[in-house]
Design a protein around this motif. Structure first.
Motif, mmCIF file in Angstrom:
data_model
loop_
_atom_site.group_PDB
_atom_site.id
_atom_site.type_symbol
_atom_site.label_atom_id
_atom_site.label_comp_id
_atom_site.label_asym_id
_atom_site.label_seq_id
_atom_site.Cartn_x
_atom_site.Cartn_y
_atom_site.Cartn_z
ATOM 1 N N ASN A 42 0.780 -1.231 0.000
ATOM 2 C CA ASN A 42 0.000 0.000 0.000
ATOM 3 C C ASN A 42 0.815 1.285 0.000
ATOM 4 O O ASN A 42 0.475 2.228 -0.675
ATOM 5 C CB ASN A 42 -0.946 0.007 1.194
ATOM 6 C CG ASN A 42 -2.323 0.425 0.755
ATOM 7 O OD1 ASN A 42 -2.504 0.798 -0.406
ATOM 8 N ND2 ASN A 42 -3.274 0.358 1.643
ATOM 9 N N TYR A 43 1.903 1.281 0.753
ATOM 10 C CA TYR A 43 2.686 2.499 0.852
ATOM 11 C C TYR A 43 4.069 2.235 0.312
ATOM 12 O O TYR A 43 4.842 1.498 0.890
ATOM 13 C CB TYR A 43 2.741 2.974 2.296
ATOM 14 C CG TYR A 43 1.364 3.244 2.827
ATOM 15 C CD1 TYR A 43 0.724 2.306 3.610
ATOM 16 C CD2 TYR A 43 0.695 4.396 2.501
ATOM 17 C CE1 TYR A 43 -0.552 2.524 4.071
ATOM 18 C CE2 TYR A 43 -0.587 4.634 2.966
ATOM 19 C CZ TYR A 43 -1.195 3.694 3.754
ATOM 20 O OH TYR A 43 -2.456 3.926 4.206
ATOM 21 N N ALA A 44 4.381 2.874 -0.815
ATOM 22 C CA ALA A 44 5.621 2.534 -1.499
ATOM 23 C C ALA A 44 6.773 3.402 -1.042
ATOM 24 O O ALA A 44 6.921 4.530 -1.476
ATOM 25 C CB ALA A 44 5.432 2.666 -2.996
ATOM 26 N N GLY A 45 7.580 2.925 -0.127
ATOM 27 C CA GLY A 45 8.848 3.566 0.185
ATOM 28 C C GLY A 45 9.836 2.989 -0.801
ATOM 29 O O GLY A 45 9.923 1.796 -0.944
ATOM 30 N N VAL A 46 10.575 3.823 -1.495
ATOM 31 C CA VAL A 46 11.324 3.324 -2.644
ATOM 32 C C VAL A 46 12.311 2.242 -2.255
ATOM 33 O O VAL A 46 12.445 1.240 -2.925
ATOM 34 C CB VAL A 46 12.025 4.486 -3.371
ATOM 35 C CG1 VAL A 46 13.134 3.972 -4.267
ATOM 36 C CG2 VAL A 46 11.002 5.233 -4.190
ATOM 37 N N THR A 47 13.018 2.412 -1.137
ATOM 38 C CA THR A 47 14.066 1.436 -0.857
ATOM 39 C C THR A 47 13.653 0.386 0.170
ATOM 40 O O THR A 47 14.272 -0.650 0.227
ATOM 41 C CB THR A 47 15.334 2.141 -0.338
ATOM 42 O OG1 THR A 47 14.930 3.079 0.650
ATOM 43 C CG2 THR A 47 16.025 2.854 -1.463
ATOM 44 N N VAL A 48 12.662 0.648 0.967
ATOM 45 C CA VAL A 48 12.392 -0.273 2.065
ATOM 46 C C VAL A 48 11.206 -1.187 1.769
ATOM 47 O O VAL A 48 11.205 -2.350 2.129
ATOM 48 C CB VAL A 48 12.138 0.495 3.373
ATOM 49 C CG1 VAL A 48 11.838 -0.471 4.501
ATOM 50 C CG2 VAL A 48 13.349 1.332 3.713
ATOM 51 N N GLU A 49 10.262 -0.682 1.082
ATOM 52 C CA GLU A 49 9.038 -1.436 0.867
ATOM 53 C C GLU A 49 9.284 -2.683 0.017
ATOM 54 O O GLU A 49 10.182 -2.742 -0.797
ATOM 55 C CB GLU A 49 8.021 -0.513 0.171
ATOM 56 C CG GLU A 49 6.626 -1.035 0.164
ATOM 57 C CD GLU A 49 6.217 -1.534 1.520
ATOM 58 O OE1 GLU A 49 6.191 -2.764 1.695
ATOM 59 O OE2 GLU A 49 5.951 -0.708 2.404
ATOM 60 N N ARG A 50 8.472 -3.687 0.256
ATOM 61 C CA ARG A 50 8.577 -4.900 -0.539
ATOM 62 C C ARG A 50 7.890 -4.669 -1.881
ATOM 63 O O ARG A 50 6.718 -4.342 -1.948
ATOM 64 C CB ARG A 50 7.892 -6.048 0.186
ATOM 65 C CG ARG A 50 7.957 -7.357 -0.555
ATOM 66 C CD ARG A 50 7.196 -8.427 0.193
ATOM 67 N NE ARG A 50 7.424 -9.733 -0.383
ATOM 68 C CZ ARG A 50 6.764 -10.207 -1.419
ATOM 69 N NH1 ARG A 50 5.864 -9.480 -2.004
ATOM 70 N NH2 ARG A 50 7.019 -11.423 -1.883
#
Lengths: 622, 86
Positions: A42-50
């Motif tokens: 749901n929430y796209a953190g560029v480097t951490v999110e899957r």
């Protein structure tokens, strides 16, 4: 009955994991391979999110692609590097071990990046090295002999220009062939051994002297200049907030007209009754009121993505490091905090890149003070209604100026809170930075477009999901029970919502809120921008039966005093009510103390700020 | 004749240096290991490109073909010597 054998390989396609240093062009390659076939949580953190996607090779083979967080080595130093290492080792619960590893290597940074490849080779998983940015390397006089490098490393090497489409043909051909056999596990290497081995390989191939990126050095002379650098950064941020208002004007007008037309149309077609009220007062007035802010959110994200893609963000962290160090934060906290301007949730998740647990805790605590994009609809509504659209000194938009001031108020409070937390905490801590300043490169339109599209989707999913549900619920609460015929006020005041508003009024009256605002704040706990759609519904139902399609702005201009509007703006600088943020904080800190402390201090700050604002404005206005 | 050793944090801005060794530092565990992973190895050319203001912090350091931002306390773990420019 016999059990039907299930071939698990048919259910889950082979998984391909992308691994590489931060800033090696991994995400660009992921976009190139998977195109629009991406599933971002749901929430796209560029480097951490899957991030997972899938691709079909020209020969028809289907592969799942996993974009793992960037890492410098397989000895994890931070929670997000830990994820990469655990997935590769098959240790992460619920995550299958990948079947093939694609080691993404920036051809301009071979020495550092090949050391990671040596580590990956020891995993015993099939490995392919993807040589990225070979065009940039060639422009700097570095021509990599792919075959020789492949022989030296003992694994297949393919060259791509990931940022531009069509650069992955060689890679697709390789994926179509049988997955390469498991590489031989080399001797357990130490950092020093790996360093020597890579140096030998590069010396043999004549690649041991890579010139620095001349443009980056020239640009940094200005952008990191002690005086010009911070001024440019400040000007850039200022420009962004001006653009959010100026550029969005026209598309917002279109959405408003479309909503009004639709409302009129539905109102004229349907007979007067509950269904018409649900559609026009509930759905169209409510959802239209939130949807209208899509252009502004797109513009804000456009700039954030642009800064991220070009390599400027770490420079901003560099420039602000002293300032952040002064209040007890690491310069690394800048990137999570900047992400929090989009939404605090990916921002809080991005704090996983901060190694020091206490630095991370403080960063999490102040992340909600960064004005998230969900607050933008509220600001935009109130500024649009109460701040005159005129130019002040030097041709600046007054409305943009006020918006900038509100963002600034959040930042200043974050600095004060961090400073306070530092004073309360132990003083003997060492702050680390150790952050790469990657070479600048032109952002690719394709990656910008994919990134923006993901943000638009997330926003629309929120509008179609939680905001829709709450809007319907609020319409129900504001319509029932129906008022008896002899009830003096508007029917809504007799309903559940009206009674709730009047019940909360004593709490909010000292800061200038009326009962309609009190009602709107309650569903705003689930999603901040719902406060706007809630106001739309409450006011649509408060109006006399004939003019239901009336826009919200003239209604609140007529109904609220300026001190009330300013007080609500001040409230939203702190906006304590966001349940998803508190849930994320609980998950990331593993306990209730942090989310409870956060909710408590934000509520106290919001109430105090609104009280002061209201009283001062009241004194000035009378 | 070996040049006098100094800490990277004390190196002149723009002066070409070479890494002589790394020191452990109390309160910053794993720092030495991490610096090595990023390429701070004995014999590598290194140079302080610029310093932030105020206070000369942080430092932008060129190592290999990469640039890293370090705080003074981190740069103090790297022992360097002046490098002859050929």
């Amino acid at each position: 009955m016999t059990a039907i054998p299930i071939d698990s390989r048919r259910l889950t396609p082979p998984t391909l994991a992308l691994v590489g240093n931060p800033n090696c062009g991994k995400t660009a390659l992921f976009n190139l391979l998977t195109g629009s076939h991406q599933k971002v949580a749901n929430y796209a953190g560029v480097t951490v999110e899957r991030k997972e996607g899938w691709l079909r090779t020209p020969a028809g083979k289907r592969l799942a692609v996993l974009d793992l967080p960037g890492t410098y080595s397989l000895a994890p130093n931070s929670p997000d590097e830990q994820v990469t290492c655990d997935v590769l080792a098959g240790r992460l619960p619920g995550e299958r071990r990948p079947d093939l590893v694609l080691a993404v290597v920036d051809a301009t940074q071979l020495a550092r990046q090949l050391r990671l490849v040596l580590g990956l080779r020891r995993l015993g998983l099939p490995l392919v090295v993807v040589l990225n940015m070979t065009d940039l390397a060639r422009a700097r006089g570095v021509d990599v002999d792919v075959e020789a490098l492949s022989r030296a490393l003992g694994v297949p090497v393919v060259s791509t220009v990931a940022v531009r489409g069509g650069g992955a043909d060689a890679l697709f051909r390789l994926l179509d062939a049988a997955l390469p056999p498991v590489a031989l596990a080399a001797s357990a290497g130490s950092v020093v051994d790996d360093y020597r081995q890579v140096k030998d390989i590069l010396t043999t191939l004549g690649l041991d002297r890579v010139p620095a990126h001349a443009f980056t050095d020239r640009a940094d002379r200005v952008l990191l200049h002690p005086l010009a650098g911070p001024m440019l950064l400040f000007a850039l941020l200022f420009l962004i907030f001006q653009a959010v208002f100026a550029w969005a004007e026209a598309p917002m007008g279109w959405i408003e007209s479309a909503t009004a037309l639709l409302g009129d149309f539905v109102g004229s077609v349907l007979p007067d009754g509950l269904l018409r009220s649900l559609l026009t007062d509930g759905l169209i007035a409510g959802l239209g009121g939130v949807l209208v802010f899509l252009p502004q959110i797109v513009i804000l994200f456009f700039f954030i993505l642009l800064l991220e893609e070009s390599g400027y963000l770490p420079r901003a962290a560099f420039l602000l490091d002293r300032l952040m160090g002064g209040v007890g934060l690491s310069g690394r906290a800048f990137i999570p905090l900047l992400s929090s301007f989009a939404c605090a949730i990916p921002g809080i998740m991005a704090t996983r890149t901060i190694q020091n647990p206490r630095d991370r805790w403080v960063t999490i605590m102040i992340a909600p003070l960064m004005t998230c994009s969900a607050r933008l609809p509220v600001y935009a509504l109130l500024i649009g209604a109460f701040i005159p659209a005129r130019r002040v000194a030097g041709g600046l938009e007054l409305q943009g100026l006020v918006l900038f001031a509100l963002y600034l108020a959040g930042i200043v409070s974050a600095v004060l809170v961090a400073w306070l937390l530092k004073r309360l905490g132990s003083k003997d801590r060492q702050h680390t930075l150790l952050m790469e300043l990657p070479d600048y490169h032109w952002p690719s339109l394709r990656n910008l477009a994919i990134g923006l599209w993901q943000r638009v989707l997330i926003f629309l999913q929120r509008v179609g999901g939680i905001i829709l549900a709450l809007t319907v619920l609020l319409w129900f609460m504001a319509s029932f029970p129906g008022a008896p015929a002899d009830f003096a006020g508007a029917p809504i005041e007799y309903s559940f919502a009206g009674r709730l508003g009047h019940f909360l009024l004593p709490l909010f009256e000292p800061i200038g809120f009326n009962w309609q605002i009190a009602v709107a704040l309650v569903p705003g706990m689930a999603a901040r921008e719902v406060a706007v759609s809630a106001l739309g519904t409450v006011y649509a139902l408060s109006a006399t039966a004939d003019d239901t399609a009336q826009a919200l702005v003239p209604l609140i201009v007529a109904g609220w005093s300026l001190p009330t509007a300013l007080s609500l703006l001040a409230w939203y600088v702190f906006a304590p009510q966001c349940l998803s943020t508190l849930a994320t904080v609980r998950r990331e800190t593993g306990g209730w103390s942090a989310p409870l402390l956060m909710a408590g201090y934000l509520f106290a700050l919001a109430y105090a700020a609104s009280f002061v604002t209201y009283r001062i404005a009241l004194a000035c206005c009378t | 004749m070996p040049d006098t050793e100094m800490r990277l944090s004390d190196a002149e801005t723009g002066a070409p240096m070479v890494v002589i060794g790394l020191d452990e530092r109390a309160g910053l565990p794993d720092l030495q290991m991490r610096l090595r992973e990023l390429g701070f190895m004995e014999g590598e050319p290194v140079c302080v490109l610029r310093r932030g203001q105020p206070g000369g912090e942080p430092l932008a350091v060129r190592i290999g073909a990469s640039t890293f931002a370090l705080r003074r306390i981190e740069a103090a773990c790297v022992r360097v010597a002046s490098r002859q420019v050929k």
